[in-house]
Design a protein around this motif. Sequence first.
Motif, PDB file in Angstrom:
ATOM      1  N   SER A 208      56.486   4.903  33.507  1.00  0.00           N
ATOM      2  CA  SER A 208      56.981   4.115  34.771  1.00  0.00           C
ATOM      3  C   SER A 208      58.158   3.602  34.555  1.00  0.00           C
ATOM      4  O   SER A 208      59.020   3.607  35.395  1.00  0.00           O
ATOM      5  CB  SER A 208      55.855   3.175  35.265  1.00  0.00           C
TER       6      SER A 208
ATOM      7  N   VAL B 120      61.544   4.761  36.878  1.00  0.00           N
ATOM      8  CA  VAL B 120      62.142   3.937  37.460  1.00  0.00           C
ATOM      9  C   VAL B 120      63.913   3.851  37.035  1.00  0.00           C
ATOM     10  O   VAL B 120      64.619   3.791  38.112  1.00  0.00           O
ATOM     11  CB  VAL B 120      61.799   2.274  37.408  1.00  0.00           C
ATOM     12  N   TRP B 121      64.170   3.901  35.878  1.00  0.00           N
ATOM     13  CA  TRP B 121      65.367   4.012  35.480  1.00  0.00           C
ATOM     14  C   TRP B 121      65.978   5.404  35.413  1.00  0.00           C
ATOM     15  O   TRP B 121      66.989   5.714  34.718  1.00  0.00           O
ATOM     16  CB  TRP B 121      65.482   3.285  34.105  1.00  0.00           C
TER      17      TRP B 121
END
Length: 107
Positions: free
Chosen positions: A100, A104-105
């Motif tokens: 995750s 996200v990044w």
Amino acid sequence: MTTKQHSPDSPVKHRHRPEGPQRHIVVFVFSIVLTLIAFAAVAAGGVNPTFAVILLLVMAVLQVILQMGFWMHLKDKGHMMPIIFMLGGFFIAGTCIIMSLYWVWWD
């Protein structure tokens, strides 16, 4: 309830001694000391934030090991399946967290 009797010539001569409160008291005091160190590191204010986070994570892992081993009796014989399931859960949770964060990044 019947008890198993061993003959004097039997190689098994160990008796199970019940665990007294001494170890639990030592682990409890050690847990309190770890908590006080963590609180002092954060309350001091002058501690590098990166060092404080690493210190808190290390002390959290120590707390988990102590509490799982002594309070949940995972150090005793016959607790291998719960340990395997917990390690599997930690692996799955860690994989989900890493993926995750990666998601996200993602650039």
